[in-house]
Design an enzyme around this catalytic site. Structure first.
Site, PDB file in Angstrom:
ATOM      1  N   GLU A 139      30.489  46.111 -42.246  1.00 23.65           N
ATOM      2  CA  GLU A 139      30.906  45.715 -43.843  1.00 23.65           C
ATOM      3  C   GLU A 139      29.797  44.433 -44.066  1.00 23.65           C
ATOM      4  O   GLU A 139      29.343  44.804 -45.348  1.00 23.65           O
ATOM      5  CB  GLU A 139      32.145  44.949 -43.774  1.00 23.65           C
ATOM      6  CG  GLU A 139      33.401  46.258 -43.710  1.00 23.65           C
ATOM      7  CD  GLU A 139      34.615  45.635 -43.467  1.00 23.65           C
ATOM      8  OE1 GLU A 139      34.932  44.824 -42.658  1.00 23.65           O
ATOM      9  OE2 GLU A 139      35.497  46.038 -44.294  1.00 23.65           O
ATOM     10  N   ALA A 189      35.208  41.185 -37.364  1.00 22.01           N
ATOM     11  CA  ALA A 189      35.924  39.930 -37.360  1.00 22.01           C
ATOM     12  C   ALA A 189      36.479  39.693 -35.883  1.00 22.01           C
ATOM     13  O   ALA A 189      36.596  40.558 -35.254  1.00 22.01           O
ATOM     14  CB  ALA A 189      36.965  40.182 -38.210  1.00 22.01           C
ATOM     15  N   GLU A 238      38.884  49.654 -37.254  1.00 20.73           N
ATOM     16  CA  GLU A 238      39.985  48.722 -37.557  1.00 20.73           C
ATOM     17  C   GLU A 238      41.433  49.574 -37.212  1.00 20.73           C
ATOM     18  O   GLU A 238      42.182  48.932 -36.902  1.00 20.73           O
ATOM     19  CB  GLU A 238      40.121  48.251 -38.934  1.00 20.73           C
ATOM     20  CG  GLU A 238      39.049  46.984 -39.170  1.00 20.73           C
ATOM     21  CD  GLU A 238      37.583  47.575 -39.699  1.00 20.73           C
ATOM     22  OE1 GLU A 238      37.408  48.759 -39.643  1.00 20.73           O
ATOM     23  OE2 GLU A 238      36.939  46.640 -40.245  1.00 20.73           O
ATOM     24  N   GLY A 276      34.084  44.257 -39.344  1.00 20.37           N
ATOM     25  CA  GLY A 276      33.193  43.442 -40.457  1.00 20.37           C
ATOM     26  C   GLY A 276      31.719  43.344 -40.171  1.00 20.37           C
ATOM     27  O   GLY A 276      30.988  42.879 -41.196  1.00 20.37           O
TER      28      GLY A 276
END
Ligand code: CAA
Length: 259
Positions: free
Chosen positions: A113, A66, A133, A110
C-alpha cells in the site's frame, strides 16, 4: 528531526532518498516509522533544491506490512477510537513533488500500500507484492482494496486480497502495478536516474502533471479533462513554457529555471 527508523540522504543535491531501516522486522511499518517517513518527505518537498524523492527499503524487504506485533492486542477502541494504526499513513499524499518507490524484496500489506501511495513503482527482479491481510483475519487498511484494483483491475486485485497470493515482479509489471523491472543490483541506479531526469524537467509542469494524473483517480472523465485543461492553460504563464518552446523552435537545449 532525528530519525531512528529511516535513513535520509540527498543524491546529486537534488534527489531526496528515504530508506526504511527496520531490517530485523523486514521494515514492518509502525507509527514511529510512518511519522518519520512523513516528516522526511515533507521536509524534502519544502526544500527548493530537491526536485524528486525516492523511497526504498532493503534488498529483502521494501516493507512487510503494518507491524503485526504492535497491533495484535488492539481492539476496536484503539484502532477506531484511537486511530492507532493508519492515522499518519496519508501524509505522503500531501507531497507535491514526485515520489518514486524503489522496491526490492517483499512489499506486503501496508508495504504494498505504501508503494502504491508513491507516484510510480520501479521494482527489482526479486520484488514480491501482496495483500496477505486476510490471513490475519483483517483486510487491507491503507488503501489496498482501493488502489490495487485501480492499478491491476478487479480480477487480480480480488485474487490477491482473497487468496493472499503474492505477485512477482514480472507479473506486477505485466499487470501495470510497476512501471519498470530491473536487476536487483541496478535498482537504485534506475530509480535515481528516473528521479534525476524529473529534476531536470520544468518543476511547475512536473507538479501539475502529478496533480492532474492523481485527479483522474478522484473524478469523472469530463471533470478530469476540465481540470487538466485549466492546469495546461496555467502553464502558459510560466517562464519554463516560453523557454521550452523557444529552445525547441531554436534547436537548442532548454535552460529551465523552475519558474
Ligand atoms: N510485522 C511485524 N514483524 C514482522 C512483519 C510484520 N508485518 N513481517 C515480518 N516481521 C518480522 C518477523 O516476525 C520476524 O521477526 P523475528 O526474527 O523476531 O521472529 C522477522 O520480521 C523476519 O520475518 P520472517 O522470519 O517471517 O521471515 P521470512 O523470510 O520467513 O518470511 C515474510 C518473510 C513472508 C514477509 C513473513 O515475515 C510474513 O509473512 N510477514 C507478514 C506479512 C503480512 O502479513 N503483512 C501484512 C500486515 S497487516 C497490514 O499491513 C495492515 C494494513 O493494511 C495497514
Amino acid at each position: 528531526m532525528a530519525y531512528e527508523l529511516i535513513e535520509v540522504r540527498t543524491e546529486a543535491g537534488k534527489v531526496g532518498v528515504v530508506q526504511l531501516n527496520r531490517p530485523k522486522q523486514l521494515n514492518a511499518l509502525n507509527n514511529q516509522l510512518m511519522d518519520e517517513l512523513g516528516a522526511a518527505l515533507k521536509a524534502f518537498d519544502a526544500d527548493p533544491a530537491i526536485g524528486c524523492m525516492v523511497v526504498t527499503g532493503s534488498e529483502k524487504a521494501f516493507a512487510a506490512g503494518a507491524d503485526i506485533g504492535a497491533m495484535a492486542s488492539y481492539g476496536f477502541a484503539e484502532v477506531y477510537g484511537g486511530d492507532y494504526i493508519t492515522r499518519n499513513w496519508e501524509t505522503i499524499r500531501q507531497v507535491r513533488k514526485p515520489v518514486i518507490a524503489a522496491v526490492s524484496g517483499f512489499a506486503l500489506g501496508g508495504g504494498c500500500e505504501l508503494a502504491m501511495m508513491c507516484d510510480f513503482i520501479i521494482a527489482a527482479d526479486n520484488a514480491r507484492f501482496g495483500q496477505p491481510e486476510i490471513k490475519l483475519g483483517i483486510i487491507p487498511g491503507a488503501g489496498g482494496t482501493q488502489r490495487l484494483p485501480r492499478a491491476v483491475g478487479k480480477s487480480k486485485a480480488m485474487d490477491m486480497a482473497l487468496t493472499a497470493r503474492m505477485m512477482d515482479a514480472t507479473e506486477a509489471e505485466r499487470a501495470g502495478l510497476v512501471s519498470r523491472v530491473v536487476p536487483l543490483d541496478k535498482l537504485m541506479d534506475e530509480a535515481l536516474g528516473a528521479a534525476l531526469t524529473i529534476c531536470e524537467l520544468p518543476q511547475l509542469a512536473v507538479m501539475a502533471a502529478k496533480e492532474s494524473v492523481n485527479r483522474s483517480f478522484e473524478t469523472g472523465l469530463s471533470d478530469g479533462v476540465m481540470f487538466e485543461r485549466r492546469l495546461f492553460h496555467a502553464l502558459f504563464a510560466t517562464a519554463d513554457q516560453k523557454e521550452g518552446m523557444d529552445a525547441f523552435v531554436g534547436k537548442r537545449k532548454p535552460q529551465f529555471r523552475h519558474r
